[in-house]
Design a protein around this motif. Structure first.
Motif: not given
Lengths: 761, 761
Positions: A553-575
Motif C-alpha cells: 500500500d502507500n503507507d510510508g511513501l512520500e513525495l520529495q523534490p525529484g523523487r518518491v521515497l519510501h521512508q520505512p525502507s528508504q527505497k526510492e524512485v525518481s520522478l
C-alpha cells in the motif's frame, strides 16, 4: 533555485521575478513575427456623427499598404461586447465617441501603416453629443443607441427592510453628494497582439488579454469564425487591472487576419490610442443619505449612484450593480434603498477596472460614516466597530453572510496599532504651515462573479518526461502574481522545490475554460481546481511508486523534490523514472471547481441582469496619516496602514504586494489621477498630462493580514484580495483632510487646487 | 437494447450475452492472422531425465518447417514463473515432468508443424521419478530442484494462542485424515494466443490470459525483451479458473515470435497438451485434530496440510498459504497449530485454481465439524452457529476481522429454509434402495491478494466522440462476468442505458496495470477504481453542460441516457455535443484504488513469503440433499442450497450465476473429477477419461444472498464471491453421505466405488 519544497503560508520569491527583472519575459507587445503585417484602426476625431463616406482609395494605393477595410468587410455581426454586444468592430453608420474606429489598415511596415491611416478620407455629418449625465438623461436627449430609451444601459434598485421608511426612526440623519473621476488603468503594456489565419480556417491569436477563453465568443460573434476554431494564447500581461477584460485589439486583429492571406498581423495601440479607445473606470455621481439611532446604530440608507459608461456598454451595467451591492459599506443597516443608473454618453467607453464600481461608492459611504460620527459626536472607529458586519448578518443588499466576515477583526487590529493609539500625539506634532489628520476607511469587495454567472475553473497539471511538473494556467497573470500562487500550491502539495514546478500561461488549445482574470477570483477558483488536479497527480505518482517498489500500500511513501521515497525502507524512485513508466495521458491531471453561489437569493434587487448577489467578500480597515499644506493645498501622505482579511495567507510577501499595489493605485485615484474629457475629447492623452503616482509619491504602505478565520471554501483557506485595497485611499484621505482641516471634500481627486479651495472656502 | 438506465442492485443481462450466444465473441483461440506461422512444443515423454541430445536436423529439413528452436536459442534467463521463477521455457538440462517442453517448432501449416514436431529426435537419460508425497519427502530422495532441500517449495506454520497446548482443556477431541485429488480447470478454450515482433523490436501478443500486465514480466525475464516493449492484448477468455493466471503459451509464443522475422505466430494447445502442460489444482493430504469444550465451544485445532505442487512452483507456495489461512473454517478457535508443506514431485505442475488451496482444507475441516458434532451429540448446524465468527473476532489464523463477516447470517438464513426445517420429513420419504442424507458446510474465502502484495487497479473510462462511454477493462473477463459488472457500475453512475456503455477488453497499451483476474478481486478492486474514474467523468460532463447552458452551478443538472438535462429549465445538451466541446484528453478519466491491507499483521505465521493475512472474506452456508444408492454407491444430488455473503449484490442474476458456477464446479470436484497421474503420466488426458459434470448431473442450485451488512470498503458495498462457493460441495456431500449411511468418506472424489466400498466396509 530554492532547494527546499515550496510551502503554503511562506513567502517565496515570485516565479516570474527573475525573468521580469532580467527583461526576458515575453509579453504580447514583444511579438514581431517574421514578415508580419501591421494593422491599425483609423478612428473618428468627432465624438458623435453619422458616416457619410469613407474613401479608402488613396490609402489603398500607397506603397506598402496591403488592405484598407471598412465595416463592409465584416461578414458577421460586426458587434463586440462581453454581455451587451453594442460596440461595432468598425463603425457602420454612427460614430459615438471620439475614437470610434472607422477603417482598418494593413501594411507591410509601421511607417506604411501610418501613411495609410493618414490617407483614409472620412466624411462625417456631425451630430450633437451628450457629454455629461444631465444632458444624457434629459427628457429630450437624442438616443445614443436606438434600443436604449433614456440613454440608460441599466437602471436598478436594491430595497431592503422598509427602505426609506427606515429614516422615520432615525435620531440623526446626514446627507452628502459626491463624485469621482474617470481613471485610466495606465498599464505599462498597452493593448497589443498578433494573429493569423491558419490553414484550416482557424484563427490563432496571441494577445494581451485577461479573458482568453471568453474572447473567442466576442470574436466569433463579431467576425463569424466558429469559436471552436479560435485559439487564443495569452502570455504574461504587462498590467491589466480590468482594462484587458474583454476584447480590445482582438476583433480588429481577427478581422485583419481574415484579410491577410495567412500572414501574421500585429496590432499595438500606442498610449494615446490606449487612453482614447481602451476602457476606463466609470466616472460616478452619488447622493447619499444615512440615518442612525442616537447611540450610533445605523438604521437607514438612501444611496443614488449614476455611472457614466460612455459610448458603449462593456461591463457598465455590471459595474453599476457591484457598486450598488457595496453602497452601504460592510455594515449592518436594516433599511436601505440603493438606486443606480448606468448612462450612455458620447464619452470614451468605461468598463471593468479593479474595484469595479465599488471604489466610487466606498468614497461616498465612508465619507458619510465620518459625517455621521461627527454629527453623533462619536469616535469614527467606534461607530464603524459598532456597526461592523459579522458572519450571519445581512449586508446592505440583504444578503445573509455565510462565509468568513473579517471586517470587525480588521478594525480591531487597526485599533491596536500605534498609528491609532498615538494619533493625538502625532497630530499635535504637526510642522509649521502643515495640518495633520488621520483618516479611516472600512472597505470590502466581493470576490467572484456573483449570482447567475458560472464561476468555474478547470486546472491541468502534468508530469513532464523530465520529471518536472507543468501547470497549464488558464487564468492570465496580469502581474498580480496568481501564477506564482499556482506554483506554490502545486509545489506544496507535491513537496517540490521551485526548480521543479513550471507554468505555462494560458493557451485555449491546451488549457481549459476557467473564466477571466478578474473579480479577485483567479487564485481562489483556479487554485481550488489546481488542488484537485495536483492531488490526483500526487495519488498517481504514489500509486506508481508503490507498484515499482512492490509495496502493498502507500503507507510510508512520500513525495520529495525529484523523487518518491519510501521512508520505512528508504527505497526510492525518481520522478524521471516514474514519468517513463506512465502513459502520456496518465501524466496529465485535470481538476474542476465551481465556486459557491447563493442558493436563496434575497428578493431585494430589481433590474439586475446577472452578478447578484455575491457570497464571498474580502475586507479591510485602512488608516492614513497625512499632512495638509495650508499654503499650497498639497497633501503629503505620511503613512498608510491596511489591515486586510483575505482568509488564510498563502504567501505573505505576495499578499502584502497585492495590498500595497491596490493602495498605491488607490492613492493615485485619491490624489491626482484625473482622466479629463471635454466635449468628448480626451485632454489627458499621455503620462505628461495624466499623472499617476511615482514611487516617491507613495509612502511606505504597512500591510497587516487580519488574524481572522480562514475562508473554508477557498484553497487552503484563502480568498481574493486583488481589489479590496483599491477602495480605501480616497475616502481615507478625504476623512484625514476633514480631520486635519475640518473641510469635507466630496469630489475626487483631492488635488491641491481642490484642497486649497476647500481650506480657503 | 435496454432503454432504461442501468442500475446497481438490479439484474441486467450480461453485456456479452448476445455475442457469446451468437458465436461472434472473438477469443484468442479464434485468431488466425493472415499468413501466420504455427508454433508447437515438443514435449518429454518421460517424467524425469537428463537431456543427452535434441537433434533438430531432420525436423528442420522438412518442407513447411521454418525453425526448430531449443534452449540454446533462448537468450535470457529461460525461466518463467510468477514469483518463483523455476520453470524453463525450453528445458536445458533436466526434464522434471512428463510434458516438459524441449523444442519449439515453427511451421507454415498445422500439418507441417505436426510433422516437424514428430521428427525432432530426443535422447534422454532416465532418472528415478518422485510421484507421491512420501517419496518426495523421503530423507534420501533425489532433489528435483537443486536449491530446494527436502523437495520443499515451501514449509510454513500458523500458531495461535497456546497452539497444541489448547487441547489440554478440551473435553472432546476428534481426529481425521483426508485427501483430495488433482482437478483440471477444464475450460472450454485451451491455452492459446498469437504474437509477433513489431518493427521497433517490441512484442505484440494477443493471448488467453488472466494476467496481461504481469505476463510482461514473465516474458521479459525469460526472453530478455524489456517489459515496457511488450504489449499484451487479452480478449474474453473461454474460461480461466486460475489456469490462465501466469504464463502458459506466452513465453513459448514470445520465443517463437523472436524467430519469426516479424510474422505472426500462433500457438494453441489441444486438450491433451492442456491437461499435460497446463496448471492444475494441487492434490492435498491432510491430518486434522479438533478439540472442543463439552458445550461445543471450539478450543483447539491441529491441521497438517501437504500440497503436491508437481515439477514447478507456479503459485504452489501461495496456494498452500491460503489453504492454511482457511484451515480452521470460519470459526472462533482460540488455539491453533496449522502446518503446511508444499512439495515438489515429478507430477505435472499444479498452480492456481478457483478456491486456491482452500477447497482442500474446507473438505477436511467441515468433515471434522460433523465428526465433532456427532461425538458431542450436537446438531451440526447448532455447532457451527455457536462457533461462527462475527466481526471483531480473531479467525483461525489470528487475524482480527474488521470487515463484514456474514457467516452467522448465512447459517441463520439456511436454518430458516425448508430444506433444513423439513429435513427429517424429507429423509424419511426415501425411495427403495436409496438412503437420503443432508449435509452442511460453512465456507469462506479470502478476497484479494493478501498482505505484502499490492492489490490495486487503475480504471479508465472515456466519452467517445459518438457520445457513448467506453470502459477500458484492465482485468480480463474469463467468463465470470466482471465486464458486465463494470458496464453496470458505469451505467448506474452515468445514468445510461446498456446501449451507451461499451467495454474494451484489456490491452496493456491502452489500459493500466490492475493486477490479475483472480482472488475474487476484479469487480471489487477495478470496480472501485472505475467508480472514481466514472464519477470524475460525470463531474466533467456536468461542468461542461453547466458552461454550455450558462448555469451558475450544477444544481438541477442530471445525466440521462444520451444527454444532460437541466431539470428546472428543461434545457439539455446531448452527450455527442459535449464530446465535441471536450478535448480528447478531457474525455478520458482514470481512477485508482489500492485495496485495504492489514496494518497490524498478527505474529502467528512463520515461513510465509507473501499473501498473509487477508482482510476481506466472502462467506457462505451450504446445504445438500442427496440420495445414496445402496446397491451401486451412486450419489444423486437432489437439491443444493447456497446462502452467500458477498456484501451488497450488484446484479442478482450474475450473483446467482457466480454461486451456481462455483457449486457446479465444486460438485464435479466432489463427485467425479479425478485427474489421474500414474508414475508421472496423465491417465485422464481428455474429456472421455476426465469426467466433468454435464447439465444433467447438476441439480437446481438455489442461491440466496445473505441479508447481511454491505462491505463498506467495496464498490457499492460488494465483495468478491468468485471462489467461495467452490468450497462447499465436497464437504457438504461427504457430510450428507455420512448423514445418510453413517459412513465417513475422507478421500475425494466421492465416486460410486468409494461410496460403495464405504457402505459395504
Amino acid at each position: 533555485m530554492n532547494a527546499s519544497a515550496l510551502k503554503i503560508g511562506t513567502s517565496h520569491p515570485r516565479g516570474d521575478a527573475v525573468a521580469k527583472a532580467a527583461g526576458t519575459e515575453r509579453y504580447a507587445a514583444d511579438l514581431y513575427p517574421q514578415g508580419c503585417l501591421w494593422a491599425g484602426a483609423v478612428r473618428s476625431h468627432q465624438a458623435c456623427g453619422r458616416i457619410i463616406s469613407i474613401d479608402t482609395t488613396a490609402a489603398a494605393a500607397l506603397p506598402g499598404v496591403v488592405k484598407v477595410l471598412t465595416a463592409a468587410d465584416v461578414v458577421a455581426s460586426n458587434r463586440q461586447g462581453i454581455i451587451h454586444k453594442d460596440m461595432p468592430v468598425l463603425c457602420d453608420d454612427l460614430v459615438r465617441y471620439c475614437g470610434d474606429p472607422l477603417a482598418l489598415v494593413l501594411a507591410e511596415t509601421k511607417e506604411a501603416l501610418q501613411r495609410g491611416m493618414s490617407a483614409v478620407q472620412l466624411q462625417l455629418e456631425p451630430l450633437p453629443g451628450l457629454f455629461d449625465l444631465d444632458s444624457a438623461l434629459a427628457a429630450d436627449a437624442p438616443l445614443i443607441h436606438e434600443d436604449k430609451p433614456g440613454n440608460l444601459l441599466a437602471q436598478a434598485s436594491i430595497c431592503k427592510g422598509t427602505g426609506l421608511d427606515g429614516f422615520d426612526a432615525c435620531s440623526v440623519v446626514v446627507e452628502g453628494s459626491f463624485s469621482t473621476p474617470v481613471q485610466a488603468h495606465a498599464f505599462l503594456e498597452t493593448e497589443s497582439g498578433v494573429a493569423r489565419l491558419e490553414e484550416d480556417g482557424g484563427l490563432l491569436m496571441e494577445v494581451s488579454t485577461q479573458s482568453p477563453f471568453r474572447d473567442r465568443f466576442e470574436i466569433s460573434h463579431a467576425l463569424g469564425i466558429p469559436w471552436g476554431k479560435i485559439r487564443i494564447v495569452a502570455p504574461s500581461l504587462g498590467g491589466g487591472f480590468g482594462g484587458k477584460d474583454g476584447a480590445t485589439v482582438q476583433c480588429l486583429l481577427g478581422l485583419a487576419a481574415q484579410h491577410a492571406d495567412g500572414r501574421w498581423v500585429r496590432m499595438q495601440w500606442d498610449r494615446e490610442e490606449s487612453f482614447k479607445a481602451g476602457y476606463k473606470r466609470h466616472a460616478c455621481r452619488m447622493e447619499y443619505k444615512l440615518g442612525a439611532a442616537a447611540d450610533g446604530t445605523l438604521q437607514a440608507l438612501h444611496a443614488k449612484l449614476w455611472y457614466d459608461t460612455g459610448a458603449y456598454a462593456h461591463l457598465g451595467a455590471e459595474v453599476m450593480e457591484l457598486g450598488m451591492e457595496h453602497a452601504g459599506g460592510p455594515y449592518r443597516i436594516p433599511h436601505t434603498l440603493i438606486e443606480g443608473w448606468c448612462v450612455y454618453t458620447n464619452n470614451p467607453t468605461a468598463g471593468a477596472m479593479r474595484a469595479f464600481g465599488v471604489c466610487q461608492a466606498t468614497f461616498g459611504f465612508e465619507s458619510m460614516m465620518d459625517l455621521l460620527a461627527a454629527k453623533l459626536g462619536m469616535d469614527p472607529l467606534e461607530l464603524r466597530l459598532k456597526n461592523a458586519l459579522v458572519r450571519g448578518d445581512e449586508n446592505c443588499a440583504g444578503m445573509r453572510l455565510t462565509t468568513s466576515t473579517g471586517i470587525k477583526t480588521c478594525l480591531e487590529q487597526l485599533q491596536q496599532h500605534p498609528f491609532w493609539q498615538d494619533r493625538e500625539v502625532w497630530k499635535a506634532a504637526s510642522p509649521a504651515y502643515k495640518k495633520r489628520g488621520i483618516g479611516l476607511a472600512s472597505v470590502f469587495n466581493a470576490a467572484g462573479y456573483g449570482g447567475g454567472v458560472r464561476d468555474a475553473a478547470t486546472a491541468k497539471i502534468e508530469l513532464t518526461p523530465e520529471g518536472t511538473f507543468l501547470i497549464h494556467n488558464a487564468v492570465t497573470d496580469m502581474g498580480q502574481g496568481n501564477s506564482s500562487a499556482f506554483l506554490q500550491i502545486a509545489g506544496h502539495i507535491l513537496s517540490q522545490d521551485a526548480s521543479r514546478v513550471l507554468l505555462k500561461q494560458p493557451d485555449t488549445r491546451t488549457a481549459y475554460p476557467s473564466g477571466s482574470s478578474s473579480a479577485g477570483r483567479t487564485t481562489y477558483t483556479f487554485g481550488k481546481a489546481l488542488i484537485t488536479a495536483t492531488e490526483e497527480l500526487k495519488a498517481r505518482l504514489l500509486n506508481w511508486a508503490g507498484m515499482i517498489l512492490f509495496l502493498q500500500d502507500n503507507d510510508g511513501l512520500e513525495l520529495q523534490p525529484g523523487r518518491v521515497l519510501h521512508q520505512p525502507s528508504q527505497k526510492e524512485v525518481s520522478l524521471v523514472a516514474l514519468a517513463g513508466y506512465m502513459q502520456p495521458e496518465e501524466r496529465v491531471c485535470l481538476g474542476q471547481y465551481v465556486a459557491p453561489t447563493c442558493k436563496e437569493v434575497p428578493p431585494t434587487a430589481k433590474g439586475f441582469f446577472i452578478g447578484f448577489p455575491h457570497v464571498i467578500f474580502g475586507y479591510g480597515a485602512h488608516l492614513v496619516r497625512l499632512e495638509v499644506d495650508s499654503l499650497t493645498g498639497q497633501l503629503t501622505v505620511c503613512d498608510y496602514l491596511a489591515v486586510t482579511d483575505g482568509g488564510r495567507v498563502l504567501n505573505p510577501g505576495m499578499f502584502d504586494q497585492q495590498v500595497q499595489g491596490g493602495v498605491a493605485q488607490g492613492l493615485g485615484y485619491a490624489l491626482m489621477e484625473d482622466f479629463t474629457v471635454r466635449d468628448g475629447v480626451v485632454k489627458t492623452p499621455d503620462f505628461a498630462t495624466y499623472l499617476i503616482p511615482g514611487s516617491l509619491d507613495i509612502p511606505e504602505i504597512i500591510s497587516i493580514a487580519a488574524q481572522g478565520e480562514p475562508e473554508e471554501t477557498g484553497p487552503f483557506g484563502m480568498k481574493g484580495i486583488g481589489e479590496v485595497a483599491m477602495n480605501g485611499p480616497l475616502p481615507a484621505v478625504a476623512n484625514a483632510v476633514a480631520d486635519a482641516c475640518g473641510v469635507r471634500l466630496c469630489h475626487g481627486p483631492l488635488t491641491p487646487q481642490r484642497v486649497l479651495a476647500g481650506v480657503k472656502g
